[in-house]
Design an enzyme around this catalytic site. Structure first.
Site: not given
Lengths: 309, 116
Positions: A134, A137-138
């Site tokens: 992801c 997300c990261d």
């Protein structure tokens, strides 16, 4: 364990499930949607959805939440549980979970698909420590660092482009010599000066002790191996349907996608499947929503015929 | 708007930052659960209500904090955060357990219970 009676039980809270929930609830069936993780499924991990007609651009999680609120305002209920088995209960179906059991006249399976892993040494050990599925997300944790994106499809290009906002360089590692991403995403990726393409290349190992320090690569044409120092590896190489709990219940293809007809009917009467979980899904938010709506209408017709009060 | 810790929201997770990290988290006399998050992270927004429920259930027994990784890079780096949501359980200043990614509440509870 409480046994709870419903008209329609929907398994999975992605776009297909939420659309089915809206229609089933508006059809005046007592409806519950069962979700084991995050509402929206895969779109919750998408920073920007810009191909859902009528909505020029929207954050994936916001879109999912709006769909959920819309369905709930018409009476759909939501439960966060993991479905283990679906079994016959007379003319109805019983859906078993780790908590309550749910009885339904019709079941709509919208359990979607999950990302594939590389399956190479180091990957599992370093997940969350530089290996990620992801980017939205990261990616922010890798400011001014070099990272890799593995894959050549829409997801790989989308997430790779997002990652260029933070990373100093994004290495696209792809096993073929051309991308299968849509033209618009290919054009954007090739035009981005931070993206560097490595064709005919596969990851053989993710390197690092307590965090990712690089990858070992192999050129599939020459067989040559090399190491590339990196801070993160984002993996977008495809997906597989979440159908483990359906073994023996409905017919599936070799890839474990559920077989359905034009009305999203499976081989089991009263069980429908919609979205990424079914064979030949176009795997778009819009097509999944369409599938979900079709399944809910078909379920409504089925209930009227099979349960005339 | 910054909210003060009052009787009323005692059981709610409280924002913690680089500057008060040691005092609030490491020097706590009861176990602590910290939710590392950022506003742009979808799954973080799913974890938040679960952490709030735990804060109510463990009121008086454990303390709950949220650390915004965008604004508190020093602490995020110190604990090697490379993926959010990440939840870390501390006891007596020591890391007891961590959970990376969205997980059901039962998993979070199991993790927190390791501190008791």
């Amino acid at each position: 364990m409480v046994d709870r009676e419903y008209g329609v039980v929907i398994i999975g809270g992605g776009p297909a499930g939420l659309a089915a929930g809206l229609y089933a609830a508006r059809g005046r069936h007592r409806t519950v949607m069962l979700e084991k993780g995050v509402i929206g499924g895969q779109i919750s991990l998408t920073e920007m959805v810009e191909n859902y007609p009528g909505v020029p651009n929207v954050n994936g999680f916001d879109l999912a939440q709006t769909m959920q609120q819309q369905a709930e305002s018409h009476g759909m209920e939501t439960e966060y549980v993991d479905v283990t088995v679906i079994e016959k209960a007379g003319a109805k179906w019983r859906v078993l979970t780790g908590a309550d059991d749910f009885t339904a006249k019709a079941v709509i399976i919208t359990s979607g698909a999950e990302y594939d892993r590389l399956g190479v040494p180091g990957e599992e050990r370093l997940t969350g420590k530089g290996v990620s599925y992801c980017a939205t997300c990261d990616a922010a944790f890798f400011k001014e660092m070099e990272v890799a994106v593995v894959g050549g499809g829409d997801a790989a290009m989308d997430e790779g482009l997002f990652t260029t906002r933070y990373a100093s360089k994004v290495h696209v590692i792809h096993r073929r010599d051309e991308l299968r991403a849509s033209r618009i995403l290919q054009d954007r990726a090739f035009a981005n000066p931070k993206m560097k393409f490595h064709w005919n290349t596969v990851v053989e190992e993710v390197l690092g002790d307590d965090h990712v320090t690089g990858v070992r690569l192999r050129d599939v044409v020459t067989g040559e191996t090399s190491e590339m120092p990196l801070s993160a590896v984002f993996v977008f190489i495809g997906q597989h349907p979440n159908t483990g709990f359906l073994e023996g219940l409905v017919e599936m293809d070799a890839g474990k996608h559920v077989l359905v007809d034009d009305w999203m009917r499976t081989s089991a009467a009263g069980v429908f499947a919609a979205g990424d979980v079914r064979q030949n899904s176009a795997r778009q938010v819009a097509s999944s929503v369409g599938d979900g709506v079709t399944a809910a209408i078909a379920a409504d017709h089925y209930i009227s015929a099979a349960f005339p009060d | 708007m910054r909210r003060n810790v009052t009787e009323e929201n005692m059981a709610k997770p409280v924002e913690v930052s680089d500057s008060d990290w040691d005092l609030q988290v490491l020097q706590s006399d009861v176990p602590v659960l910290v939710d590392f998050w950022a506003p742009w992270c979808g799954p973080c927004r799913m974890v938040a209500p679960l952490v709030e429920e735990l804060a109510t259930e463990y009121e008086g027994k454990a303390r709950f904090f949220k650390l915004n990784t965008d604004d508190n890079i020093r602490t995020a780096t110190r604990y090697g955060i490379r993926s959010i949501p990440t939840l870390i359980v501390f006891k007596g200043g020591e890391l007891v357990d961590q959970v990376i990614g969205f997980r059901p509440k039962s998993d979070l509870k199991r993790s927190l219970d390791k501190a008791f």
